[in-house]
Design an enzyme around this catalytic site. Sequence first.
Site, short mmCIF file in Angstrom:
data_model
loop_
_atom_site.label_atom_id
_atom_site.label_comp_id
_atom_site.label_asym_id
_atom_site.label_seq_id
_atom_site.Cartn_x
_atom_site.Cartn_y
_atom_site.Cartn_z
N VAL A 1 -7.45 4.49 1.42
CA VAL A 1 -7.64 3.71 0.20
C VAL A 1 -7.91 2.27 0.59
O VAL A 1 -7.60 1.83 1.69
CB VAL A 1 -6.40 3.76 -0.72
CG1 VAL A 1 -6.16 5.18 -1.22
CG2 VAL A 1 -5.16 3.23 0.01
N SER A 2 -8.52 1.53 -0.34
CA SER A 2 -8.71 0.10 -0.13
C SER A 2 -7.53 -0.63 -0.76
O SER A 2 -6.73 -0.04 -1.50
CB SER A 2 -10.02 -0.36 -0.78
OG SER A 2 -9.94 -0.21 -2.19
N THR A 3 -7.42 -1.92 -0.47
CA THR A 3 -6.29 -2.68 -1.02
C THR A 3 -6.34 -2.76 -2.54
O THR A 3 -5.33 -2.97 -3.18
CB THR A 3 -6.27 -4.10 -0.43
OG1 THR A 3 -7.57 -4.68 -0.61
CG2 THR A 3 -5.94 -4.07 1.05
N GLY A 4 -7.53 -2.60 -3.11
CA GLY A 4 -7.65 -2.65 -4.56
C GLY A 4 -7.54 -1.29 -5.22
O GLY A 4 -7.60 -1.17 -6.44
N ASP A 5 -7.39 -0.22 -4.44
CA ASP A 5 -7.31 1.14 -4.97
C ASP A 5 -6.11 1.81 -4.34
O ASP A 5 -6.14 2.22 -3.19
CB ASP A 5 -8.60 1.90 -4.62
CG ASP A 5 -8.53 3.37 -5.01
OD1 ASP A 5 -7.61 3.72 -5.80
OD2 ASP A 5 -9.36 4.17 -4.55
#
Length: 213
Positions: free
Chosen positions: A34-38
Site C-alpha cells: 500500500v502507499s502512505t495515502g492508501d
Amino acid sequence: MDGFSEFCWTSATPSTERPFGRQALGDILGYARVSTGDQDVAGQTMRLEQAGAIKVFTDVMSGKSMDRPGLVQLLAYARKGDTLAVVRLDRLGRSLAELLSTVTKLRENGIALLSLEEKIDTSSAAGELIFHVFGAIAHFERRLISERTKDGIAAARAKGKKPGRQPLDQSKVDAAMKLVQSNVSPVESARQLGLGRSTIYREMRRLGITRPA
C-alpha cells in the site's frame, strides 16, 4: 506512518482451500503493498489469508521511496516450491519493468506466482506458460528500447547531427560572459543566447566571475 517504507508480517491459519486447482506443495506466502495515502492493507491481508497464505509480508511505500523491504524479507524467507501470492499484479510492481524483474527472480528461485484477481497461478502446468509470457514481454521491451535508440541515432546522423551532447558554441559562451560582466543576470544572458543556465554558471566559476548584484 513516518513516510518511509515499512514492512511487517502477520501469521494466519493455513486454509485447506487451494485456489484454481493448485498443484504446488510448498507454503503460500502473501505480499501486500500500500502507499502512505492508501491504508487498505487489512483488506489485502484478509484475501491472501483466505487463499491459504501462512504469512503476509507488507510494504508501506512512500511516494519517494522505491525500496521494498517487505518483499525482500519474503524472498529471503521463501523456499523452493513456495508460492508468492498477491491480490493483484500491480501490488507486485509499480511498473512493467519492476514487475518483470520480480517475476524473473521468482522463477530463478523456484517460487510460483499466484495473483487472485487475474487468476494467474504458475504452480500448475498451464500456469507455467505465464512465466514464459513474462519473459517474452521483457525481451520484447529490451529490443524495443534498443531499436528506438538505434533509430534515433540513425535519424540524427541523417540530419547531419552527431548523437550525444552537442559541443558548445564558444562564441555564444564568450558573448554570455560579456553580458554577465555588463551586469546582465546569468539567467537573462542564457535566455538571450540560447544557452543553459548551468553552462553560464559553470563558465562563471571557471573564469572567477562573480554574480552581479
